[in-house]
Design a protein around this motif. Structure first.
Motif, PDB file in Angstrom:
ATOM      1  N   ARG A  88       0.770   3.985  -2.927  1.00 47.69           N
ATOM      2  CA  ARG A  88       0.447   5.378  -2.623  1.00 47.69           C
ATOM      3  C   ARG A  88       1.524   6.322  -3.167  1.00 47.69           C
ATOM      4  O   ARG A  88       1.217   7.359  -3.760  1.00 47.69           O
ATOM      5  CB  ARG A  88       0.295   5.541  -1.110  1.00 47.69           C
ATOM      6  CG  ARG A  88      -0.311   6.860  -0.689  1.00 47.69           C
ATOM      7  CD  ARG A  88      -0.869   6.847   0.724  1.00 47.69           C
ATOM      8  NE  ARG A  88       0.014   6.167   1.674  1.00 47.69           N
ATOM      9  CZ  ARG A  88      -0.277   4.997   2.235  1.00 47.69           C
ATOM     10  NH1 ARG A  88      -1.409   4.375   1.961  1.00 47.69           N
ATOM     11  NH2 ARG A  88       0.569   4.434   3.094  1.00 47.69           N
ATOM     12  N   ASN A  89       2.795   5.953  -2.991  1.00 56.66           N
ATOM     13  CA  ASN A  89       3.899   6.795  -3.472  1.00 56.66           C
ATOM     14  C   ASN A  89       3.912   6.892  -4.992  1.00 56.66           C
ATOM     15  O   ASN A  89       4.131   7.968  -5.561  1.00 56.66           O
ATOM     16  CB  ASN A  89       5.235   6.248  -2.978  1.00 56.66           C
ATOM     17  CG  ASN A  89       5.411   6.411  -1.483  1.00 56.66           C
ATOM     18  OD1 ASN A  89       4.783   7.278  -0.876  1.00 56.66           O
ATOM     19  ND2 ASN A  89       6.253   5.572  -0.875  1.00 56.66           N
ATOM     20  N   SER A 126       0.817  -1.219   0.000  1.00 51.61           N
ATOM     21  CA  SER A 126       0.000   0.000   0.000  1.00 51.61           C
ATOM     22  C   SER A 126       0.849   1.267   0.000  1.00 51.61           C
ATOM     23  O   SER A 126       0.509   2.248  -0.671  1.00 51.61           O
ATOM     24  CB  SER A 126      -0.965  -0.001   1.188  1.00 51.61           C
ATOM     25  OG  SER A 126      -0.251  -0.183   2.397  1.00 51.61           O
ATOM     26  N   ASP A 127       1.968   1.246   0.756  1.00 51.21           N
ATOM     27  CA  ASP A 127       2.830   2.439   0.784  1.00 51.21           C
ATOM     28  C   ASP A 127       3.445   2.716  -0.583  1.00 51.21           C
ATOM     29  O   ASP A 127       3.493   3.866  -1.051  1.00 51.21           O
ATOM     30  CB  ASP A 127       3.942   2.267   1.824  1.00 51.21           C
ATOM     31  CG  ASP A 127       3.418   2.362   3.250  1.00 51.21           C
ATOM     32  OD1 ASP A 127       2.307   2.905   3.430  1.00 51.21           O
ATOM     33  OD2 ASP A 127       4.118   1.897   4.166  1.00 51.21           O
TER      34      ASP A 127
END
Length: 317
Positions: free
Chosen positions: A37-38, A33-34
């Motif tokens: 998102r980035n 997810s990180d």
């Protein structure tokens, strides 16, 4: 399959990586997810930077994007009802111009526009969005009908120009466009003209005399296309990008020169990516403009319309 312009490719490459990342995480039950998102943030930043710094030629390319909505695409999305009317009552029906009575959020209007085709046969049928004289005469017939019944007129402009063939000239192409300019100037109902793609020369101007003349953010409006300008000046199409810069044909240029009344923002990335969102923006704009124009009397609208166009191109020494 989505068509990509050259300057859209770096964005598309990142979007493809993002989809691969999501699929890989899903297949292997991994939390990314990180990273997602980035990467999504990087895509948004790149898209914003790209579309904030487009050259005039790139705007022209966007206006011609094969995935961009055409007149009938907008009509389908913004009108709850549309009854197309055909023929100029003189020669024939011109498929390059479509028009009829429509309902937009409970407001009855006469909507008219130039229609290009997507597939080869449709492009030939629509003459690539280049009207013949009977197309302009049909448009004028519908405008006069709208005036008779008190209907606001909305025109959607998207043409590479009026058809330049010999037969069009024989049937009075110049006279048909000139008559439209004269008659549109004194129509007693509100007239809203919106350039949704290409706005080339008299082909566009023939349905573009209105109380409000607006342009979509990635459209263009000029007396000549960059390619034809390049051909005349340099005898080759190779200098079309320089010609586009010299012509100053974008919506921002037209607004700065006082030749249009406003610019309609497109969704980030262009209208071709989000048809429904662009249609919603267009519908709200049309309803707002009609509401404002109906506060004026017919004579006030006509006087303001005439004054606006008479002020264009005046040189004071």
């Amino acid at each position: 399959m989505r068509t990509l312009l050259e300057f859209e490719k770096p964005i598309a490459e990142l979007e493809a990586k993002l989809e691969d990342m999501k699929k890989l995480a899903e297949d292997n039950n991994v939390d990314v997810s990180d990273a997602v998102r980035n990467l999504s943030s990087a895509i948004d930043t790149l898209r914003a930077e790209t579309f904030q710094n487009l050259t005039r030629w790139q705007r022209v390319q966007l206006s011609r994007h094969p995935d961009r909505p055409y007149t009938l695409d907008y009509i389908e999305r913004i009108c709850s009802e549309f009854h197309e009317l055909h023929g100029d009552r003189t020669v024939r029906d011109d498929p390059a111009v479509v028009g009829g009575i429509a309902d937009i959020d409970g407001v009855s209007v006469m909507i008219i526009g130039q229609q290009k085709g997507r597939k080869t046969k449709e492009r030939q049928h629509r003459n690539f969005g280049m009207p013949n004289p009977e197309g302009y005469r049909k448009a004028l017939r519908l405008m006069k009908l709208a005036e008779k019944f008190g209907l606001p007129i909305v025109t959607l402009i998207d043409t590479p120009g009026a058809f330049p063939g010999l037969e069009a000239e024989e049937r009075g192409q110049g006279e048909a466009i000139a008559r439209n300019l004269k008659e549109m100037m004194t129509l007693r109902v509100p007239v809203i003209c919106i350039i949704i793609g290409e706005g080339a020369s008299g082909g566009a101007l023939g349905i573009a005399i209105g109380d409000r003349v607006l342009m979509l953010e990635n459209s263009w409006y000029s007396v000549i296309s960059p390619e034809n300008c390049s051909t005349i000046l340099w005898r080759t199409w190779e200098y079309k990008e320089q010609a586009a810069e010299a012509l100053k044909l974008t919506a921002v240029d037209m607004k700065q020169n006082g030749l249009i009344d406003g610019i309609i923002a497109e969704p980030q990335g262009g209208a071709h990516l989000k048809w429904d969102e662009m249609s919603d923006i267009l519908k709200k704009t049309i309803i707002k403009e009609i509401s404002e124009l109906e506060k004026l009397t017919p004579q006030e609208r006509i006087s303001e319309r005439i004054d606006k166009f008479c002020a264009m191109g005046v040189v004071v020494e």
